[in-house]
Design a protein around this motif. Sequence first.
Motif, PDB file in Angstrom:
ATOM      1  N   LEU A 112       0.852  -1.175   0.000  1.00  0.00           N
ATOM      2  CA  LEU A 112       0.000   0.000   0.000  1.00  0.00           C
ATOM      3  C   LEU A 112       0.892   1.230   0.000  1.00  0.00           C
ATOM      4  O   LEU A 112       1.668   1.441   0.934  1.00  0.00           O
ATOM      5  CB  LEU A 112      -0.920  -0.004   1.223  1.00  0.00           C
ATOM      6  CG  LEU A 112      -1.968   1.083   1.279  1.00  0.00           C
ATOM      7  CD1 LEU A 112      -2.974   0.907   0.150  1.00  0.00           C
ATOM      8  CD2 LEU A 112      -2.686   1.052   2.621  1.00  0.00           C
ATOM      9  N   SER A 113       0.800   2.037  -1.056  1.00  0.00           N
ATOM     10  CA  SER A 113       1.609   3.250  -1.181  1.00  0.00           C
ATOM     11  C   SER A 113       0.743   4.455  -0.835  1.00  0.00           C
ATOM     12  O   SER A 113      -0.332   4.638  -1.401  1.00  0.00           O
ATOM     13  CB  SER A 113       2.144   3.402  -2.605  1.00  0.00           C
ATOM     14  OG  SER A 113       2.917   2.286  -2.952  1.00  0.00           O
ATOM     15  N   ILE A 114       1.230   5.268   0.086  1.00  0.00           N
ATOM     16  CA  ILE A 114       0.482   6.441   0.543  1.00  0.00           C
ATOM     17  C   ILE A 114       1.348   7.672   0.314  1.00  0.00           C
ATOM     18  O   ILE A 114       2.505   7.706   0.725  1.00  0.00           O
ATOM     19  CB  ILE A 114       0.113   6.305   2.031  1.00  0.00           C
ATOM     20  CG1 ILE A 114      -0.740   5.065   2.240  1.00  0.00           C
ATOM     21  CG2 ILE A 114      -0.588   7.561   2.532  1.00  0.00           C
ATOM     22  CD1 ILE A 114      -0.987   4.716   3.676  1.00  0.00           C
ATOM     23  N   SER A 115       0.779   8.697  -0.329  1.00  0.00           N
ATOM     24  CA  SER A 115       1.541   9.917  -0.585  1.00  0.00           C
ATOM     25  C   SER A 115       0.866  11.152  -0.006  1.00  0.00           C
ATOM     26  O   SER A 115       1.306  12.265  -0.251  1.00  0.00           O
ATOM     27  CB  SER A 115       1.758  10.097  -2.094  1.00  0.00           C
ATOM     28  OG  SER A 115       0.523  10.155  -2.764  1.00  0.00           O
ATOM     29  N   ASP A 116      -0.183  10.983   0.765  1.00  0.00           N
ATOM     30  CA  ASP A 116      -0.862  12.096   1.407  1.00  0.00           C
ATOM     31  C   ASP A 116      -0.118  12.450   2.694  1.00  0.00           C
ATOM     32  O   ASP A 116      -0.015  11.620   3.604  1.00  0.00           O
ATOM     33  CB  ASP A 116      -2.304  11.707   1.717  1.00  0.00           C
ATOM     34  CG  ASP A 116      -3.070  12.821   2.402  1.00  0.00           C
ATOM     35  OD1 ASP A 116      -2.820  13.996   2.086  1.00  0.00           O
ATOM     36  OD2 ASP A 116      -3.919  12.510   3.263  1.00  0.00           O
ATOM     37  N   PRO A 117       0.429  13.673   2.808  1.00  0.00           N
ATOM     38  CA  PRO A 117       1.220  14.036   3.993  1.00  0.00           C
ATOM     39  C   PRO A 117       0.459  13.903   5.317  1.00  0.00           C
ATOM     40  O   PRO A 117       1.023  13.458   6.308  1.00  0.00           O
ATOM     41  CB  PRO A 117       1.618  15.496   3.754  1.00  0.00           C
ATOM     42  CG  PRO A 117       1.478  15.694   2.284  1.00  0.00           C
ATOM     43  CD  PRO A 117       0.415  14.752   1.821  1.00  0.00           C
ATOM     44  N   GLU A 118      -0.806  14.283   5.335  1.00  0.00           N
ATOM     45  CA  GLU A 118      -1.579  14.182   6.574  1.00  0.00           C
ATOM     46  C   GLU A 118      -1.796  12.722   6.985  1.00  0.00           C
ATOM     47  O   GLU A 118      -1.699  12.374   8.152  1.00  0.00           O
ATOM     48  CB  GLU A 118      -2.926  14.894   6.425  1.00  0.00           C
ATOM     49  CG  GLU A 118      -2.808  16.392   6.359  1.00  0.00           C
ATOM     50  CD  GLU A 118      -2.124  16.986   7.580  1.00  0.00           C
ATOM     51  OE1 GLU A 118      -2.432  16.572   8.718  1.00  0.00           O
ATOM     52  OE2 GLU A 118      -1.255  17.852   7.398  1.00  0.00           O
ATOM     53  N   MET A 119      -2.065  11.873   6.014  1.00  0.00           N
ATOM     54  CA  MET A 119      -2.259  10.462   6.318  1.00  0.00           C
ATOM     55  C   MET A 119      -0.947   9.834   6.780  1.00  0.00           C
ATOM     56  O   MET A 119      -0.927   9.023   7.700  1.00  0.00           O
ATOM     57  CB  MET A 119      -2.800   9.723   5.088  1.00  0.00           C
ATOM     58  CG  MET A 119      -3.307   8.330   5.385  1.00  0.00           C
ATOM     59  SD  MET A 119      -3.980   7.472   3.959  1.00  0.00           S
ATOM     60  CE  MET A 119      -5.370   8.474   3.539  1.00  0.00           C
ATOM     61  N   LEU A 120       0.160  10.206   6.152  1.00  0.00           N
ATOM     62  CA  LEU A 120       1.472   9.699   6.570  1.00  0.00           C
ATOM     63  C   LEU A 120       1.810  10.146   7.986  1.00  0.00           C
ATOM     64  O   LEU A 120       2.356   9.378   8.773  1.00  0.00           O
ATOM     65  CB  LEU A 120       2.558  10.155   5.597  1.00  0.00           C
ATOM     66  CG  LEU A 120       2.529   9.481   4.231  1.00  0.00           C
ATOM     67  CD1 LEU A 120       3.505  10.155   3.289  1.00  0.00           C
ATOM     68  CD2 LEU A 120       2.851   8.013   4.363  1.00  0.00           C
ATOM     69  N   ARG A 121       1.481  11.382   8.312  1.00  0.00           N
ATOM     70  CA  ARG A 121       1.717  11.886   9.670  1.00  0.00           C
ATOM     71  C   ARG A 121       0.900  11.071  10.679  1.00  0.00           C
ATOM     72  O   ARG A 121       1.401  10.698  11.741  1.00  0.00           O
ATOM     73  CB  ARG A 121       1.356  13.370   9.752  1.00  0.00           C
ATOM     74  CG  ARG A 121       1.700  13.996  11.091  1.00  0.00           C
ATOM     75  CD  ARG A 121       1.508  15.512  11.108  1.00  0.00           C
ATOM     76  NE  ARG A 121       2.458  16.143  10.211  1.00  0.00           N
ATOM     77  CZ  ARG A 121       2.120  16.822   9.102  1.00  0.00           C
ATOM     78  NH1 ARG A 121       0.868  16.956   8.759  1.00  0.00           N
ATOM     79  NH2 ARG A 121       3.037  17.360   8.344  1.00  0.00           N
ATOM     80  N   GLU A 122      -0.336  10.788  10.327  1.00  0.00           N
ATOM     81  CA  GLU A 122      -1.195   9.984  11.205  1.00  0.00           C
ATOM     82  C   GLU A 122      -0.604   8.581  11.410  1.00  0.00           C
ATOM     83  O   GLU A 122      -0.570   8.066  12.519  1.00  0.00           O
ATOM     84  CB  GLU A 122      -2.603   9.877  10.601  1.00  0.00           C
ATOM     85  CG  GLU A 122      -3.556   9.033  11.387  1.00  0.00           C
ATOM     86  CD  GLU A 122      -4.031   9.681  12.681  1.00  0.00           C
ATOM     87  OE1 GLU A 122      -4.439   8.921  13.577  1.00  0.00           O
ATOM     88  OE2 GLU A 122      -3.997  10.922  12.815  1.00  0.00           O
ATOM     89  N   ILE A 123      -0.126   7.971  10.327  1.00  0.00           N
ATOM     90  CA  ILE A 123       0.405   6.607  10.396  1.00  0.00           C
ATOM     91  C   ILE A 123       1.743   6.559  11.121  1.00  0.00           C
ATOM     92  O   ILE A 123       1.942   5.747  12.022  1.00  0.00           O
ATOM     93  CB  ILE A 123       0.546   6.010   8.979  1.00  0.00           C
ATOM     94  CG1 ILE A 123      -0.835   5.791   8.371  1.00  0.00           C
ATOM     95  CG2 ILE A 123       1.332   4.710   9.007  1.00  0.00           C
ATOM     96  CD1 ILE A 123      -0.805   5.479   6.896  1.00  0.00           C
ATOM     97  N   PHE A 124       2.669   7.420  10.730  1.00  0.00           N
ATOM     98  CA  PHE A 124       4.036   7.322  11.249  1.00  0.00           C
ATOM     99  C   PHE A 124       4.242   7.973  12.611  1.00  0.00           C
ATOM    100  O   PHE A 124       5.191   7.637  13.312  1.00  0.00           O
ATOM    101  CB  PHE A 124       5.030   7.924  10.259  1.00  0.00           C
ATOM    102  CG  PHE A 124       5.243   7.074   9.047  1.00  0.00           C
ATOM    103  CD1 PHE A 124       5.545   5.724   9.175  1.00  0.00           C
ATOM    104  CD2 PHE A 124       5.144   7.607   7.784  1.00  0.00           C
ATOM    105  CE1 PHE A 124       5.751   4.939   8.065  1.00  0.00           C
ATOM    106  CE2 PHE A 124       5.341   6.823   6.660  1.00  0.00           C
ATOM    107  CZ  PHE A 124       5.644   5.489   6.802  1.00  0.00           C
TER     108      PHE A 124
END
Length: 152
Positions: free
Chosen positions: A90-102
């Motif tokens: 699963l590749s994610i490039s949305d900065p807000e979603m990445l911040r939530e995940i990481f």
Amino acid sequence: RLSVNMELDFLPIPLTWVLLAVLPVLFYLYAVRPIRLFKNMGVPGRTPLPLLGNVHHMIKAGFYNPEAQLEGITTYGNVMGSYAGASPILSISDPEMLREIFIKQFHKFANRSPDKMTLNTKPQGRMLTQLVDDDWKNVRTTLSPAFSGGKL
């Protein structure tokens, strides 16, 4: 002397016909069904091939090709599914979603690489993306303060 009889006594048809009927079912279960995960979940992405996944796309475009990755983002959006063989990626490039995940939900994403894709060599096997379970949590706890908002 042993003789090999290709018919089973309790079946009215030869074993060959039974195997020919069972093989497509097994092919579907082990090669096609695993690569339908993202489609069933509604995650967009390139169409994978059975057994290969999207490896043929990666070979054609080049591994770690930024232009191909940007093309995937513009075509499929900020969340895109692909397969390395039968393993989903699963590749994610949305900065807000990445911040939530990481940052906020990092404890739920400890084991990101499947066992069959984990490197058992050093130093690659000690990378944060390759660590699992307690090793990952210990390294993550050690590294987190170095990358806090105040330090960056």
